[in-house]
Design an enzyme around this catalytic site. Structure first.
Site, PDB file in Angstrom:
ATOM      1  N   ALA A  70      30.100  58.680  55.119  1.00 18.11           N
ATOM      2  CA  ALA A  70      29.068  59.037  55.827  1.00 18.11           C
ATOM      3  C   ALA A  70      29.250  58.742  57.515  1.00 18.11           C
ATOM      4  O   ALA A  70      29.900  57.764  57.882  1.00 18.11           O
ATOM      5  CB  ALA A  70      27.787  58.543  55.404  1.00 18.11           C
ATOM      6  N   GLY A 115      31.003  58.140  51.509  1.00 20.65           N
ATOM      7  CA  GLY A 115      30.693  59.508  51.218  1.00 20.65           C
ATOM      8  C   GLY A 115      31.692  60.698  50.885  1.00 20.65           C
ATOM      9  O   GLY A 115      31.403  61.533  50.077  1.00 20.65           O
ATOM     10  N   GLU A 118      32.474  60.019  47.202  1.00 19.03           N
ATOM     11  CA  GLU A 118      31.304  60.146  46.533  1.00 19.03           C
ATOM     12  C   GLU A 118      31.531  61.911  46.715  1.00 19.03           C
ATOM     13  O   GLU A 118      30.868  62.470  45.381  1.00 19.03           O
ATOM     14  CB  GLU A 118      30.219  59.774  47.192  1.00 19.03           C
ATOM     15  CG  GLU A 118      30.177  58.213  47.051  1.00 19.03           C
ATOM     16  CD  GLU A 118      28.799  57.536  47.723  1.00 19.03           C
ATOM     17  OE1 GLU A 118      28.865  57.695  48.978  1.00 19.03           O
ATOM     18  OE2 GLU A 118      28.015  56.883  47.086  1.00 19.03           O
ATOM     19  N   GLU A 138      31.708  50.616  51.531  1.00 17.38           N
ATOM     20  CA  GLU A 138      30.583  50.278  52.129  1.00 17.38           C
ATOM     21  C   GLU A 138      30.103  48.761  52.346  1.00 17.38           C
ATOM     22  O   GLU A 138      29.651  48.297  53.412  1.00 17.38           O
ATOM     23  CB  GLU A 138      29.192  50.932  51.291  1.00 17.38           C
ATOM     24  CG  GLU A 138      29.151  52.423  51.435  1.00 17.38           C
ATOM     25  CD  GLU A 138      30.223  53.173  50.494  1.00 17.38           C
ATOM     26  OE1 GLU A 138      31.003  52.693  50.241  1.00 17.38           O
ATOM     27  OE2 GLU A 138      29.777  54.595  50.486  1.00 17.38           O
TER      28      GLU A 138
HETATM   29  N1  COA Z   1      31.604  57.695  60.718  1.00 16.78           N
HETATM   30  C1  COA Z   1      31.738  57.774  61.993  1.00 16.78           C
HETATM   31  N2  COA Z   1      32.986  57.920  62.735  1.00 16.78           N
HETATM   32  C2  COA Z   1      34.321  57.753  62.046  1.00 16.78           C
HETATM   33  C3  COA Z   1      34.016  57.541  60.587  1.00 16.78           C
HETATM   34  C4  COA Z   1      32.847  57.521  60.022  1.00 16.78           C
HETATM   35  N3  COA Z   1      32.759  57.139  58.607  1.00 16.78           N
HETATM   36  N4  COA Z   1      35.480  57.154  60.083  1.00 16.78           N
HETATM   37  C5  COA Z   1      36.081  57.387  61.390  1.00 16.78           C
HETATM   38  N5  COA Z   1      35.418  57.811  62.296  1.00 16.78           N
HETATM   39  C6  COA Z   1      35.647  57.989  63.868  1.00 16.78           C
HETATM   40  C7  COA Z   1      36.244  56.818  64.243  1.00 16.78           C
HETATM   41  O1  COA Z   1      35.083  56.017  64.982  1.00 16.78           O
HETATM   42  C8  COA Z   1      37.137  57.399  65.445  1.00 16.78           C
HETATM   43  O2  COA Z   1      36.355  57.796  66.540  1.00 16.78           O
HETATM   44  P1  COA Z   1      36.732  57.450  68.226  1.00 16.78           P
HETATM   45  O3  COA Z   1      38.094  58.268  68.289  1.00 16.78           O
HETATM   46  O4  COA Z   1      35.443  58.362  68.770  1.00 16.78           O
HETATM   47  O5  COA Z   1      36.635  56.008  68.471  1.00 16.78           O
HETATM   48  C9  COA Z   1      37.813  58.536  64.860  1.00 16.78           C
HETATM   49  O6  COA Z   1      36.831  58.729  63.872  1.00 16.78           O
HETATM   50  C10 COA Z   1      39.075  58.035  64.270  1.00 16.78           C
HETATM   51  O7  COA Z   1      38.957  57.080  63.411  1.00 16.78           O
HETATM   52  P2  COA Z   1      40.012  55.707  63.757  1.00 16.78           P
HETATM   53  O8  COA Z   1      39.080  54.744  63.240  1.00 16.78           O
HETATM   54  O9  COA Z   1      40.184  55.814  65.074  1.00 16.78           O
HETATM   55  O10 COA Z   1      41.416  56.081  62.869  1.00 16.78           O
HETATM   56  P3  COA Z   1      42.351  55.131  62.227  1.00 16.78           P
HETATM   57  O11 COA Z   1      43.278  55.836  61.598  1.00 16.78           O
HETATM   58  O12 COA Z   1      42.527  53.890  62.874  1.00 16.78           O
HETATM   59  O13 COA Z   1      41.650  54.587  60.652  1.00 16.78           O
HETATM   60  C11 COA Z   1      39.864  54.669  58.820  1.00 16.78           C
HETATM   61  C12 COA Z   1      41.144  55.410  59.821  1.00 16.78           C
HETATM   62  C13 COA Z   1      39.584  55.949  57.832  1.00 16.78           C
HETATM   63  C14 COA Z   1      40.595  53.388  58.078  1.00 16.78           C
HETATM   64  C15 COA Z   1      38.848  54.336  59.786  1.00 16.78           C
HETATM   65  O14 COA Z   1      38.288  55.379  60.730  1.00 16.78           O
HETATM   66  C16 COA Z   1      37.629  53.921  58.968  1.00 16.78           C
HETATM   67  O15 COA Z   1      37.561  52.713  58.446  1.00 16.78           O
HETATM   68  N6  COA Z   1      36.618  54.635  58.904  1.00 16.78           N
HETATM   69  C17 COA Z   1      35.368  54.266  58.397  1.00 16.78           C
HETATM   70  C18 COA Z   1      35.522  54.515  56.640  1.00 16.78           C
HETATM   71  C19 COA Z   1      34.232  53.898  56.077  1.00 16.78           C
HETATM   72  O16 COA Z   1      33.853  52.736  56.033  1.00 16.78           O
HETATM   73  N7  COA Z   1      33.611  54.960  55.506  1.00 16.78           N
HETATM   74  C20 COA Z   1      32.336  54.429  54.736  1.00 16.78           C
HETATM   75  C21 COA Z   1      31.232  54.818  55.676  1.00 16.78           C
HETATM   76  S1  COA Z   1      29.683  54.631  54.589  1.00 16.78           S
END
Ligand code: COA
Length: 261
Positions: A70, A115, A118, A138
């Site tokens: 999400a 999400g 999910e 989460e």
């Molecule tokens: N919601 C909003 N933005 C998200 C996102 C999410 N769930 N997942 C990634 N993004 C965005 C990042 O903020 C980043 O945006 P920016 O370039 O404007 O800063 C872009 O997507 C790229 O992500 P980034 O974190 O820089 O990539 P990474 O390769 O370093 O890491 C992940 C990848 C997937 C490990 C990391 O993005 C992450 O942990 N995301 C969240 C996962 C999460 O907790 N999901 C559950 C949500 S309930």
């Protein structure tokens, strides 16, 4: 079937009865904001009504992600009431997928987190690329999975594996996901879509009415999830300081410091 006018969803409709839906927000790793969720709902409803398509494949745009969860920016603005509503809304859309009268296959091409995991779990079958990472992180944000993950994951992988994933927030690699039953099969990245299409073609040889009743019958064996409880608990957490800290920490790209309030 509705094929255009989406901002964050691509629909491909070749003439083989299989429709491919790609979540297309690669700069945010295909995170599910409210536009994506609304468009997903419209596309699923349109597929359900369509007479030309018998199987849908759902995947994510780009090399990196299926769906990274999400949208955390949107989540960070939720309070208890809006959080419970948002959870119920996601649950509703994913239930449309699970209860679709026609099979829906997830092609998990990279990160499937929160999400995203999910969404994949709501699909009837899951094929994963070797580089997929699947998890429910989460708790690292101070919340719990709110789009049905707490209810569907134990059914797929058993309570112990589900709790290990949910409580640690750590994703599993594709190979482990296959070993615990979270995905049907793992394939090299360049073969996974072909595998989904092969399976879809086999399914399309069968009676549509029988497919629909098969989904209903299997779902009826596993349909007792307490989704309302999940949404209520998710909502409660949206009022906590830990949730504010967890989401702020992600957006500020720092480690969260939880205090248990
Ligand atoms: N919601 C909003 N933005 C998200 C996102 C999410 N769930 N997942 C990634 N993004 C965005 C990042 O903020 C980043 O945006 P920016 O370039 O404007 O800063 C872009 O997507 C790229 O992500 P980034 O974190 O820089 O990539 P990474 O390769 O370093 O890491 C992940 C990848 C997937 C490990 C990391 O993005 C992450 O942990 N995301 C969240 C996962 C999460 O907790 N999901 C559950 C949500 S309930």
């Amino acid at each position: 079937m509705k094929t255009d006018s989406f901002d964050h969803i691509l629909i491909e409709t070749p003439e083989d009865g299989i429709v491919t839906l790609t979540i297309n927000r690669p700069d945010k790793l295909n995170a599910l904001n409210s536009t994506v969720l609304n468009e997903l709902e419209q596309a699923i409803s349109s597929f359900e009504k369509s007479r030309d398509f018998g199987v849908m494949i759902i995947t994510g745009a780009g090399e990196k992600a299926f769906v990274a969860g999400a949208d955390i920016k949107e989540l960070s603005a939720l309070d208890r009431t809006r959080g419970e509503k948002a959870s119920a809304r996601g649950q509703h859309i994913f239930s449309l997928i699970e209860n679709s009268s026609k099979p829906i296959i997830a092609v998990v091409n990279g990160y499937a987190l929160g999400g995203g995991a999910e969404l994949a779990m709501a699909c009837h079958l899951r094929y994963a690329s070797e580089k997929a990472l699947i998890g429910l992180p989460e708790v690292t944000l101070g919340i719990i999975p709110g789009y049905g993950g707490t209810q569907r994951l134990p059914l797929l992988v058993g309570k112990a594996n589900a709790l290990e994933m949910i409580l640690t927030g750590q994703p599993v690699k594709a190979e482990k996901a296959e070993a615990i039953g979270l995905v049907n099969k793992v394939l090299p990245a360049n073969e996974v879509m072909d595998q989904a299409k092969k399976t879809a073609s086999k399914i399309l040889n069968n009676g549509p009415l029988a497919l629909s009743k098969a989904i209903q019958a299997v779902n009826s064996a596993t349909a007792d999830g307490n989704f309302a409880k999940e949404a209520a608990l998710f909502g409660q957490l949206c009022d906590s300081d830990d949730f504010k800290e967890g989401t702020s920490a992600f957006l500020e790209k720092r480690k969260a410091e939880f205090r248990g309030n």
